[in-house]
Scaffold this motif. Structure first.
Motif, short mmCIF file in Angstrom:
data_model
loop_
_atom_site.label_atom_id
_atom_site.label_comp_id
_atom_site.label_asym_id
_atom_site.label_seq_id
_atom_site.Cartn_x
_atom_site.Cartn_y
_atom_site.Cartn_z
N LYS A 23 0.83 -1.20 0.00
CA LYS A 23 0.00 0.00 0.00
C LYS A 23 0.86 1.25 0.00
O LYS A 23 0.59 2.24 -0.69
N ALA A 24 1.98 1.20 0.82
CA ALA A 24 2.86 2.37 0.91
C ALA A 24 3.55 2.64 -0.42
O ALA A 24 3.85 3.77 -0.76
N GLY A 25 3.84 1.55 -1.18
CA GLY A 25 4.52 1.73 -2.44
C GLY A 25 3.58 1.94 -3.62
O GLY A 25 4.02 2.03 -4.75
N LYS A 26 2.30 1.99 -3.35
CA LYS A 26 1.32 2.14 -4.43
C LYS A 26 1.43 3.50 -5.09
O LYS A 26 1.68 4.50 -4.44
N LYS A 27 1.25 3.53 -6.40
CA LYS A 27 1.29 4.79 -7.13
C LYS A 27 -0.10 5.20 -7.59
O LYS A 27 -0.95 4.35 -7.85
N VAL A 28 -0.30 6.48 -7.65
CA VAL A 28 -1.59 7.04 -8.05
C VAL A 28 -1.46 7.68 -9.42
O VAL A 28 -0.49 8.39 -9.69
N THR A 29 -2.40 7.42 -10.30
CA THR A 29 -2.39 8.02 -11.63
C THR A 29 -3.14 9.35 -11.60
O THR A 29 -4.28 9.42 -11.17
N ILE A 30 -2.45 10.40 -12.05
CA ILE A 30 -3.05 11.74 -12.11
C ILE A 30 -3.10 12.17 -13.57
O ILE A 30 -2.12 12.03 -14.30
N THR A 31 -4.22 12.68 -14.00
CA THR A 31 -4.38 13.14 -15.38
C THR A 31 -4.93 14.57 -15.39
O THR A 31 -5.44 15.06 -14.37
N GLY A 32 -4.83 15.21 -16.53
CA GLY A 32 -5.39 16.55 -16.66
C GLY A 32 -4.99 17.20 -17.97
O GLY A 32 -4.26 16.61 -18.78
N TYR A 33 -5.48 18.41 -18.16
CA TYR A 33 -5.17 19.19 -19.35
C TYR A 33 -4.48 20.48 -18.95
O TYR A 33 -4.74 21.05 -17.88
N VAL A 34 -3.59 20.95 -19.82
CA VAL A 34 -2.88 22.21 -19.61
C VAL A 34 -3.21 23.16 -20.75
O VAL A 34 -3.00 22.83 -21.93
N VAL A 35 -3.77 24.32 -20.41
CA VAL A 35 -4.19 25.29 -21.43
C VAL A 35 -3.72 26.69 -21.03
O VAL A 35 -3.33 26.93 -19.88
N ASP A 36 -3.78 27.61 -22.00
CA ASP A 36 -3.44 28.99 -21.68
C ASP A 36 -4.71 29.79 -21.42
O ASP A 36 -5.81 29.23 -21.32
N GLY A 37 -4.57 31.11 -21.31
CA GLY A 37 -5.70 31.96 -20.98
C GLY A 37 -6.79 32.01 -22.03
O GLY A 37 -7.91 32.41 -21.75
N THR A 38 -6.47 31.57 -23.25
CA THR A 38 -7.47 31.54 -24.32
C THR A 38 -8.04 30.14 -24.51
O THR A 38 -8.73 29.88 -25.50
N ARG A 39 -7.69 29.25 -23.58
CA ARG A 39 -8.11 27.84 -23.61
C ARG A 39 -7.42 27.04 -24.71
O ARG A 39 -7.86 25.95 -25.06
N GLY A 71 2.42 9.19 -1.47
CA GLY A 71 2.74 10.25 -0.52
C GLY A 71 3.08 11.58 -1.15
O GLY A 71 3.40 12.55 -0.44
N SER A 72 3.00 11.68 -2.47
CA SER A 72 3.32 12.94 -3.15
C SER A 72 2.32 14.02 -2.79
O SER A 72 1.14 13.75 -2.61
N THR A 73 2.80 15.27 -2.69
CA THR A 73 1.93 16.35 -2.24
C THR A 73 1.68 17.43 -3.29
O THR A 73 0.67 18.11 -3.25
N GLU A 87 0.22 22.93 -8.14
CA GLU A 87 -1.02 22.70 -7.40
C GLU A 87 -0.77 21.65 -6.33
O GLU A 87 0.06 20.74 -6.49
N GLU A 88 -1.50 21.78 -5.21
CA GLU A 88 -1.50 20.73 -4.20
C GLU A 88 -2.34 19.54 -4.72
O GLU A 88 -3.42 19.74 -5.28
N ILE A 89 -1.85 18.34 -4.51
CA ILE A 89 -2.57 17.16 -5.00
C ILE A 89 -3.80 16.88 -4.13
O ILE A 89 -4.91 16.71 -4.65
N ASN A 90 -3.61 16.81 -2.82
CA ASN A 90 -4.72 16.64 -1.88
C ASN A 90 -5.67 15.49 -2.27
O ASN A 90 -6.89 15.63 -2.23
N GLY A 91 -5.10 14.37 -2.71
CA GLY A 91 -5.91 13.20 -3.03
C GLY A 91 -6.60 13.25 -4.38
O GLY A 91 -7.31 12.31 -4.75
N ARG A 92 -6.41 14.34 -5.13
CA ARG A 92 -7.08 14.45 -6.43
C ARG A 92 -6.36 13.62 -7.49
O ARG A 92 -5.14 13.50 -7.48
N THR A 93 -7.11 13.08 -8.42
CA THR A 93 -6.54 12.33 -9.53
C THR A 93 -6.79 13.03 -10.87
O THR A 93 -6.35 12.54 -11.91
N ARG A 94 -7.49 14.15 -10.83
CA ARG A 94 -7.73 14.94 -12.04
C ARG A 94 -7.41 16.39 -11.72
O ARG A 94 -8.10 17.03 -10.94
#
Length: 235
Positions: A23-39, A71-73, A87-94
């Motif tokens: 469990k301690a060595g488990k990795k979490v997959t985080i996804t998302g999009y990166v855009v500028d001010g015009t989307r 444990g990444s923050t 950004e702080e991760i705080n348990g988010r995956t997106r």
């Protein structure tokens, strides 16, 4: 009977320890999009976890997918044109990122005069895209070999620094951290000292401060000195 009980307790303890380790060595997959001010999508941005660069880049749609330790923050995005955001991760995956401004015309920018590339340890960034001035000297000039040591070279050639003996302070930097010495990055690797570097070995020296040093997190609070050495191909 006692032996059986002890054996059962041993097996139970081993199973708990094994499960906890997994469990301690488990990795979490985080996804998302990166855009500028015009989307508009920002491609080829570097994904960073807890201030460390990963080998993950955003695709042409600005999408990223990265595996982080449980444990990444913090997760950050480093771009060559829009700077750095974290950004702080705080348990988010997106986690999506939206930078201000717009993505510049890459083809035109690369053709412009003075479009100088700076090595910031995590890759190269165009000097005009940095939000804080960056000082740089080209150590390939033969005159620099006349300096006795790296500290004299920085004192005599790099503007915006104060050098006293082996202590360096980047002017305009105020920090709550103990001490005033900047972070030293040698050929992309953080080092504790630069005293062994001879001026004749130096290819370039770059000074980062303020938002330009923010990609190093708290470690860059006193500024960053990037030193690149002359390689075999440069001689």
């Amino acid at each position: 009977m006692k032996i059986r009980i002890i054996l059962c307790l041993f097996i139970a303890a081993f199973s708990f320890s094994s499960g906890f380790s997994q469990k301690a060595g488990k990795k979490v997959t985080i996804t998302g999009y990166v855009v500028d001010g015009t989307r508009a999508s920002i491609a080829n941005a570097i994904v960073m976890i807890d201030g460390q660069s990963t080998n993950i880049l955003t695709d042409e749609k600005g999408f990223y997918e990265v595996k982080a330790k449980s444990g990444s923050t913090r997760i950050g995005i480093l771009t060559t044109s829009n700077g750095f955001m974290e950004e702080e991760i705080n348990g988010r995956t997106r986690i999506n990122f939206e930078f201000g401004g717009s993505v510049p015309d890459q083809a035109n920018n690369m053709a412009e005069a003075g479009d100088e590339a700076l090595n910031v340890g995590y890759g190269t960034v165009r000097k005009k895209d940095m939000t804080t001035n960056v000082s740089k000297i080209d150590g390939s000039n033969p005159k620099y070999a006349s300096y006795r040591n790296i500290y004299d070279m920085i004192k005599g050639e790099v503007p915006g620094v104060q050098v006293i003996g082996t202590s360096i302070k980047i002017q305009g930097v105020s920090s709550m951290n103990s001490g005033t010495d900047p972070l030293y990055v040698l050929d992309g690797v953080v080092v504790n000292s630069i005293g062994d570097i001879q001026p004749a070995m130096v290819k370039s020296i770059e000074i980062l401060k303020g938002s330009s040093a923010s990609i190093y997190g708290a470690r860059g609070a006193n500024g960053v000195i990037l030193i690149n050495l002359i390689g075999a191909g440069d001689r």
